[in-house]
Scaffold this motif. Structure first.
Motif, PDB file in Angstrom:
ATOM      1  N   LEU A 184       0.836  -1.195   0.000  1.00  0.00           N
ATOM      2  CA  LEU A 184       0.000   0.000   0.000  1.00  0.00           C
ATOM      3  C   LEU A 184       0.873   1.248   0.000  1.00  0.00           C
ATOM      4  N   GLY A 185       1.930   1.236   0.808  1.00  0.00           N
ATOM      5  CA  GLY A 185       2.849   2.373   0.838  1.00  0.00           C
ATOM      6  C   GLY A 185       3.529   2.593  -0.503  1.00  0.00           C
ATOM      7  N   ALA A 186       3.839   1.497  -1.200  1.00  0.00           N
ATOM      8  CA  ALA A 186       4.452   1.633  -2.524  1.00  0.00           C
ATOM      9  C   ALA A 186       3.459   2.196  -3.537  1.00  0.00           C
ATOM     10  N   PHE A 187       2.191   1.802  -3.397  1.00  0.00           N
ATOM     11  CA  PHE A 187       1.173   2.245  -4.348  1.00  0.00           C
ATOM     12  C   PHE A 187       0.874   3.733  -4.198  1.00  0.00           C
ATOM     13  N   ILE A 188       0.774   4.201  -2.942  1.00  0.00           N
ATOM     14  CA  ILE A 188       0.457   5.618  -2.701  1.00  0.00           C
ATOM     15  C   ILE A 188       1.636   6.473  -3.170  1.00  0.00           C
ATOM     16  N   GLY A 189       1.367   7.402  -4.053  1.00  0.00           N
ATOM     17  CA  GLY A 189       2.415   8.238  -4.617  1.00  0.00           C
ATOM     18  C   GLY A 189       3.055   7.671  -5.862  1.00  0.00           C
ATOM     19  N   SER A 190       2.528   6.565  -6.374  1.00  0.00           N
ATOM     20  CA  SER A 190       3.118   5.956  -7.571  1.00  0.00           C
ATOM     21  C   SER A 190       2.615   6.580  -8.868  1.00  0.00           C
TER      22      SER A 190
END
Length: 475
Positions: A184-190
């Motif tokens: 989820l952290g990787a997805f946010i801001g991708s």
């Protein structure tokens, strides 16, 4: 494309009319424009998944777009691709106050979440200046910030789960409670390169017991900068510390008549919130620190608080009153470097004959210089680009970053190698390729040169195949 469009029409509303397509040719960064090949307006996750699967079948690139308020060209469409617009997906699906969360669709506007829970004593903390119109799906894609992120953090700190459509058309859920890697952290801001958010679970915050908003006017921006350093050094962490220079104030006055103090070289907006005793103690210290301001205003109620914020919240749009065109930058520097970087921006402005209005989140060093130019004047746009890039160079030289909250998009992709090594960029590409091996999800964004997912990471020994084919430019 004709065959693809015919099949897309069975999924949702499709726009192919050239005049209507121009509505979507850019986001808030109007300097970059491209007319989409086709626009689709889905109303559900299932429809988005079907659209993405069709794009995969035809090998067609796709770009997701929310309200189109982004400022880095992240939602810039492809003339040979599909633009998936989520603005019709604007339902608040669930509000769970016991667990302080809400589930919303990506087209819900940022402020609408707060309005839905305000009477119950809650709100959604991240607050971009465009919060009245920017959508939560776009906030997730760009990891958007805002004035109050100094104390409360960015979008990533307030998202608990996301249902997404992956680049190959599957519907999956990424949850903060999942074991293992923080996908989820990787997805946010991708920035739409790892998929499209279709359902978002946000964290709700309690409305503070006490709020005090102060406007301090200074003769020049250096005095205001010293006040910012003193506030942080005193151990005060305000909800927000914002600053505007004289040119930004001039624009705001012309646009919304915010009535900031006359002849101010800079204004500082400081907002304190929290338990009443804590806020009162911080306010007493703040008054001592800002004693050298030539005017100090304290909002007596919510109406006066809104009046103080009015000029700052409208600053980006307001510069349209004093300049035909402008570029919004988004560099970040350590707070201690603010005086040197602002002085450097002044030098660049004078050297190139390009005015720069400064608006920034002073508390965390997130600069938003507005580079003003007349796009009808030959060469003015090119000079503005030079100044804009040189400002980012200044930020990097002082230990900062090329973006704080607006994302990389197309606007800053060419500056990525100035911050990151080839190895860094290859590692990022491996993450992207794990999600999107065919490179169809928002291609051409974030990275300066598209790399093929089959390539071996490492220092390139020759030109990229796409450069040789004339399909890409290497910086």
């Amino acid at each position: 494309m004709k065959r693809l469009i015919a099949r897309l029409e069975n999924v949702g509303e499709v726009i192919t009319d050239p005049v209507r397509l121009r509505t979507y040719e850019c986001d808030g960064l109007t300097y970059h424009r491209a007319t989409p090949g086709v626009v689709v307006l889905p109303e559900s996750a299932e429809q988005i998944a079907a659209i993405v699967r069709l794009c995969n079948e035809y090998g067609t690139p796709f770009v997701a777009r929310g309200s189109g308020t982004g400022l880095s060209g992240g939602a810039l469409p492809r003339s040979d691709g599909v633009l998936i617009v989520t603005s019709r997906m604007r339902r608040i699906l669930e509000v769970d106050l016991d667990n302080r969360r809400a589930v919303v669709e990506p087209g819900v506007t940022n402020l609408a979440i707060t309005e839905a829970v305000r009477e119950q004593g809650f709100y959604y903390a991240p607050d971009p200046s465009s919060q009245q119109i920017c959508s939560i799906g776009g906030n997730v894609a760009e990891n958007s910030g805002g004035a109050h992120c100094l104390k409360y953090g960015f979008t990533v700190n307030h998202i608990l789960a996301c249902e997404i459509v992956t680049p190959d058309g599957d519907i999956v859920t990424l949850d903060r409670m999942d074991a293992g890697y923080d996908l989820l952290g990787a997805f946010i801001g991708s920035e739409g390169t790892l998929g499209i958010a279709t359902k978002i679970t946000v964290r709700l915050s309690r409305t503070p017991e006490s709020v005090i908003t102060v406007l301090a006017a200074y003769r020049d921006i250096a005095e205001g900068g010293r006040a910012v350093s003193a506030i942080i050094a005193a151990g005060i962490v305000p909800a927000a510390i914002e600053m505007m220079d004289a040119l930004a104030i001039e624009a705001a006055e012309a646009a919304v008549a915010c009535r900031y103090p006359e002849n101010a070289g800079a204004v500082l907006i400081v907002e304190l919130d929290g338990p009443a005793p804590e806020v009162d103690l911080q306010f007493a210290k703040l008054q001592e620190i800002c004693a050298d301001a030539f005017e100090l205003r304290v909002a007596a109620d919510a109406t006066e608080r809104a009046a103080i914020w009015k000029g700052r919240k409208s600053a980006f749009a307001a510069v349209g009153r004093i300049s035909p065109a402008y570029i919004v930058q988004d560099g970040v520097v350590p707070r201690t470097s603010l005086p040197q970087v602002l002085a450097g921006i002044d030098r660049l402005s004078a050297e190139h004959g390009i005015r720069v209005a400064n608006v920034f989140h002073a508390g965390d060093g997130n600069l938003h210089p507005l580079v003003l130019f007349d796009d009808a004047e030959p060469g003015a746009g090119e000079r503005a680009e030079i100044v804009s890039g040189a400002i980012l160079d200044l930020c990097i030289e002082h230990g900062g970053s090329i973006t704080g909250e607006h994302g990389v998009g197309v606007d800053k992709a060419r500056y990525m190698p100035k911050m990151f090594s080839d190895t860094d960029l290859d590692t990022m590409q491996l993450v992207r390729c794990a999600f999107d091996p065919r490179g169809l999800a928002n291609p051409g964004k974030v990275f300066p040169t598209p790399r093929l997912c089959g390539e071996v990471p490492g220092v390139r020994k020759g030109p990229h195949p796409l450069v040789e084919a004339g399909k890409a430019e290497q910086f």
